[in-house]
Write a protein that holds these residues in place. Structure first.
Motif, short mmCIF file in Angstrom:
data_model
loop_
_atom_site.label_atom_id
_atom_site.label_comp_id
_atom_site.label_asym_id
_atom_site.label_seq_id
_atom_site.Cartn_x
_atom_site.Cartn_y
_atom_site.Cartn_z
N LEU A 1 0.82 -1.22 0.00
CA LEU A 1 0.00 0.00 0.00
C LEU A 1 0.85 1.26 0.00
N PHE A 2 2.07 1.16 0.49
CA PHE A 2 2.94 2.32 0.56
C PHE A 2 3.63 2.63 -0.77
N LYS A 3 3.53 1.72 -1.72
CA LYS A 3 4.16 1.95 -3.03
C LYS A 3 3.42 3.03 -3.80
N ASP A 4 4.17 3.86 -4.48
CA ASP A 4 3.58 4.94 -5.27
C ASP A 4 3.32 4.45 -6.69
N LYS B 1 -7.08 -0.29 -14.74
CA LYS B 1 -6.25 -0.66 -15.88
C LYS B 1 -4.93 0.10 -15.77
N TYR B 2 -3.85 -0.65 -15.60
CA TYR B 2 -2.52 -0.06 -15.47
C TYR B 2 -1.76 -0.23 -16.77
N GLU B 3 -1.21 0.85 -17.28
CA GLU B 3 -0.36 0.81 -18.47
C GLU B 3 1.03 1.25 -18.05
N ILE B 4 1.96 0.30 -18.05
CA ILE B 4 3.30 0.53 -17.52
C ILE B 4 4.30 0.55 -18.68
N SER B 5 5.06 1.63 -18.79
CA SER B 5 6.04 1.76 -19.86
C SER B 5 7.13 0.70 -19.71
N LEU B 6 7.45 0.02 -20.82
CA LEU B 6 8.50 -0.99 -20.79
C LEU B 6 9.88 -0.35 -20.64
N ASP B 7 9.99 0.88 -21.08
CA ASP B 7 11.27 1.59 -20.99
C ASP B 7 11.49 2.18 -19.60
N ASP B 8 10.40 2.61 -18.96
CA ASP B 8 10.49 3.23 -17.65
C ASP B 8 9.35 2.70 -16.77
N SER C 1 8.57 3.07 -13.87
CA SER C 1 7.97 4.04 -12.95
C SER C 1 6.91 4.91 -13.63
N ASP C 2 6.88 4.83 -14.97
CA ASP C 2 5.89 5.59 -15.75
C ASP C 2 4.62 4.75 -15.86
N ILE C 3 3.66 5.02 -14.98
CA ILE C 3 2.43 4.23 -14.91
C ILE C 3 1.23 5.13 -15.15
N GLN D 1 3.10 -2.73 -29.53
CA GLN D 1 3.01 -1.54 -30.36
C GLN D 1 3.10 -0.27 -29.52
N ALA D 2 2.45 -0.30 -28.37
CA ALA D 2 2.48 0.88 -27.49
C ALA D 2 3.71 0.87 -26.58
N GLY D 3 4.41 -0.27 -26.53
CA GLY D 3 5.58 -0.36 -25.66
C GLY D 3 5.20 -0.33 -24.19
N LYS D 4 4.06 -0.99 -23.85
CA LYS D 4 3.58 -0.96 -22.48
C LYS D 4 3.12 -2.35 -22.01
#
Length: 261
Positions: free
Chosen positions: A39-42, A141-148, A150-152, A173-176
């Motif tokens: 729960l403490f994770k951002d 729905k979480y879309e998480i960048s494969l490159d970063d 932390s970019d959610i 295609q979206a890299g996520k």
């Protein structure tokens, strides 16, 4: 009545059952704490929702869960039986003589502390466990960048009886990485913004602390692990790990959400 039945209906047998179920519940507290610390994770609740899904769908965990429910009921019932027996005879709570006014406050009030915890468990499970299994929760729905990682990006999807409870795939295609899960995190966050529930939670964790400080040590005494060599180690874990660290970390969660989220 068989010798086995006689053993576990005796005062020693009752104390052994209390000790065994109590130590099992202590083990569960560690696992539950590790999961709830997500729960403490951002990350908008992605890790916590993944933990909730794992705990309710991984078969071995589901089996252990039934043992957990049974342990809670058995522990509470035998606590009541022992408490009622104390009114008819000398106190026996676990292996420690707890009737003297010179005994620790915790040992003389295990019944009160246990009652507070039982009420809390019922409310807690109705707020979270029951809702996760039965209520029409929204999906996140979480879309998480494969490159970063932390970019959610998170978006809410309406409840749909036909949707899978959890899905995890990569959109090349979206890299996520795309994760869709029931949003129990939202339910928790809402509950932890409610003043009376936060107060109940903190009070219950205080009761848990005092309950464990006495109960953890007493359980080991009941099973015979009271050798002078091990007593300091048992006392350390009972007081500082189960009596202080674990309840404080649990209590920190609603306090964190109420004041800082």
């Amino acid at each position: 009545m068989s010798n086995f039945a006689k053993t576990f209906s005796s005062s020693l047998g009752k104390k052994l059952i209390m000790a065994a179920t109590g130590l099992f519940l202590c083990t569960f507290l560690i696992v539950h704490l590790v999961g709830n610390l997500q729960l403490f994770k951002d990350d908008a609740g992605q890790a916590f929702n993944a933990y909730a899904y794992f705990m309710t769908h991984f078969t071995p965990i589901k089996v252990v869960s039934y043992l957990l429910y049974a342990s809670i009921i058995i522990h509470a019932v035998y606590a009541l039986v022992i408490t009622m027996g104390n009114k008819k005879a000398r106190p026996i709570g676990y292996a420690v003589q707890a009737g003297s006014q010179n005994s620790p406050w915790t040992s003389r009030n295990m019944g009160i502390l246990g009652t507070v915890l039982l009420v809390f468990i019922v409310i807690h499970m109705s707020n979270f466990w029951w809702k996760y299994h039965n209520a029409e929760l929204p999906y996140a729905k979480y879309e998480i960048s494969l490159d970063d990682p932390s970019d959610i990006t998170v978006s809410e999807l309406p409840w749909d009886a036909k949707r899978l409870v959890h899905s995890d795939y990569v959109d090349t295609q979206a890299g996520k990485q795309v994760i869709v899960s029931k949003d129990l995190y939202k339910v928790v966050a809402h509950s932890f913004k409610t003043g009376w529930y936060v107060l109940l939670y903190v009070i219950s964790m205080a009761a848990l602390a005092f309950h464990l400080i006495h109960g953890f040590r007493s359980a080991f005494q009941t099973v015979g692990w009271d050798n002078r060599k091990y007593v300091p180690i048992i006392r350390f874990f009972g007081v500082w790990i189960f009596g202080v660290l674990i309840p404080v970390l649990f209590a920190a969660m609603p306090v964190y959400f109420y004041f800082f989220k």
